[in-house]
Design a protein around this motif. Structure first.
Motif, PDB file in Angstrom:
ATOM      1  N   SER A 129       0.832  -1.207   0.000  1.00  0.00           N
ATOM      2  CA  SER A 129       0.000   0.000   0.000  1.00  0.00           C
ATOM      3  C   SER A 129       0.867   1.258   0.000  1.00  0.00           C
ATOM      4  O   SER A 129       2.028   1.221   0.419  1.00  0.00           O
ATOM      5  N   ASN A 130       0.282   2.352  -0.485  1.00  0.00           N
ATOM      6  CA  ASN A 130       0.944   3.664  -0.505  1.00  0.00           C
ATOM      7  C   ASN A 130       2.224   3.652  -1.327  1.00  0.00           C
ATOM      8  O   ASN A 130       3.235   4.231  -0.937  1.00  0.00           O
ATOM      9  N   VAL A 131       2.164   2.985  -2.478  1.00  0.00           N
ATOM     10  CA  VAL A 131       3.321   2.848  -3.358  1.00  0.00           C
ATOM     11  C   VAL A 131       3.113   3.709  -4.595  1.00  0.00           C
ATOM     12  O   VAL A 131       2.011   3.777  -5.136  1.00  0.00           O
ATOM     13  N   TRP A 132       4.186   4.363  -5.026  1.00  0.00           N
ATOM     14  CA  TRP A 132       4.188   5.111  -6.279  1.00  0.00           C
ATOM     15  C   TRP A 132       5.237   4.470  -7.175  1.00  0.00           C
ATOM     16  O   TRP A 132       6.410   4.383  -6.811  1.00  0.00           O
ATOM     17  N   CYS A 149       6.661   2.550  -0.664  1.00  0.00           N
ATOM     18  CA  CYS A 149       7.831   2.656  -1.538  1.00  0.00           C
ATOM     19  C   CYS A 149       7.577   3.603  -2.700  1.00  0.00           C
ATOM     20  O   CYS A 149       6.442   3.804  -3.127  1.00  0.00           O
ATOM     21  N   VAL A 150       8.671   4.158  -3.217  1.00  0.00           N
ATOM     22  CA  VAL A 150       8.676   4.904  -4.468  1.00  0.00           C
ATOM     23  C   VAL A 150       9.697   4.212  -5.368  1.00  0.00           C
ATOM     24  O   VAL A 150      10.844   4.005  -4.967  1.00  0.00           O
ATOM     25  N   ILE A 151       9.240   3.853  -6.583  1.00  0.00           N
ATOM     26  CA  ILE A 151      10.122   3.221  -7.562  1.00  0.00           C
ATOM     27  C   ILE A 151      10.323   4.228  -8.691  1.00  0.00           C
ATOM     28  O   ILE A 151       9.371   4.648  -9.349  1.00  0.00           O
ATOM     29  N   GLY A 152      11.583   4.626  -8.912  1.00  0.00           N
ATOM     30  CA  GLY A 152      11.909   5.649  -9.900  1.00  0.00           C
ATOM     31  C   GLY A 152      11.621   5.225 -11.320  1.00  0.00           C
ATOM     32  O   GLY A 152      11.707   4.044 -11.675  1.00  0.00           O
ATOM     33  N   ALA A 153      11.297   6.202 -12.150  1.00  0.00           N
ATOM     34  CA  ALA A 153      10.961   5.977 -13.549  1.00  0.00           C
ATOM     35  C   ALA A 153      12.050   5.194 -14.265  1.00  0.00           C
ATOM     36  O   ALA A 153      13.239   5.371 -14.009  1.00  0.00           O
ATOM     37  N   ASN A 164       9.142   1.132   2.798  1.00  0.00           N
ATOM     38  CA  ASN A 164       9.696   2.453   3.114  1.00  0.00           C
ATOM     39  C   ASN A 164      11.007   2.736   2.392  1.00  0.00           C
ATOM     40  O   ASN A 164      11.931   3.304   2.968  1.00  0.00           O
ATOM     41  N   SER A 165      11.061   2.359   1.107  1.00  0.00           N
ATOM     42  CA  SER A 165      12.285   2.546   0.328  1.00  0.00           C
ATOM     43  C   SER A 165      12.044   3.403  -0.900  1.00  0.00           C
ATOM     44  O   SER A 165      10.996   3.315  -1.538  1.00  0.00           O
TER      45      SER A 165
END
Length: 178
Positions: A129-132, A149-153, A164-165
């Motif tokens: 949850s709360n992932v971009w 988490c945020v996964i870069g383009a 939390n990464s």
């Protein structure tokens, strides 16, 4: 179908699987051609395919193999050109955002060229949850991405990403904790 769902080697040309894929592709085709001025009606088409826990919005174009293996949490948004190869279960948590051009591929093929002619397999994908997930990210079979988490383009996610990464790259690696 049982072998496919279990992640075992299976025959993609099995008539039951071909029929299920054609049904999904037909529904995706109708969705992709639907009038964008009526998003609720357009999303109703996908409710025949996907398991949605709550509100979901997917911009066209959208493609999937089967649809019935895709489980979306509440408040899901995907920008244009989402592709999900759902030969195994794909779970996506609540409040998840996808940029354009995201690919989730639970499907894989044998390395041996003779086996590859006849069978394929897969492994489930889990997204917390709360992932971009940024644009043009590919998530490979068997990967789990933790909550927040945020996964870069442009990343290729080929291993699990802990909660939390901030992670990015090819191959995708954790840059820092959030």
């Amino acid at each position: 179908m049982d072998k496919m769902l279990a992640g075992e080697a299976y025959l993609a040309g099995d008539p039951e699987l071909v029929s299920a894929r054609m049904r999904a592709k037909s529904l995706c085709h109708r969705f992709n051609l639907a009038d964008p001025a009526y998003p609720a009606e357009r999303m109703a088409m996908l409710s025949e395919l996907l398991h949605c826990a709550g509100d979901a919005h997917i911009e066209p174009n959208f493609f999937c193999d089967y649809g019935f293996n895709i489980h979306l949490g509440e408040n899901f948004y995907a920008n244009h050109n989402l592709t999900i190869l759902d030969v195994c279960r794909i779970d996506i948590g609540d409040n998840v955002l996808f940029g354009p051009g995201v690919v989730l591929s639970a499907a894989t093929h044998p390395l041996d060229p003779v086996e590859r002619l006849h069978t394929e397999s897969g492994a489930p994908i889990g997204i917390g949850s709360n992932v971009w997930i940024g644009g043009n990210v590919s998530v490979l079979p068997g990967v789990t991405i933790g909550d927040n988490c945020v996964i870069g383009a442009g990343s290729v996610v080929n291993r699990d990403i802990p909660a939390n990464s901030l992670a990015a790259g090819n191959p995708c690696r954790v840059i820092r904790s959030l």
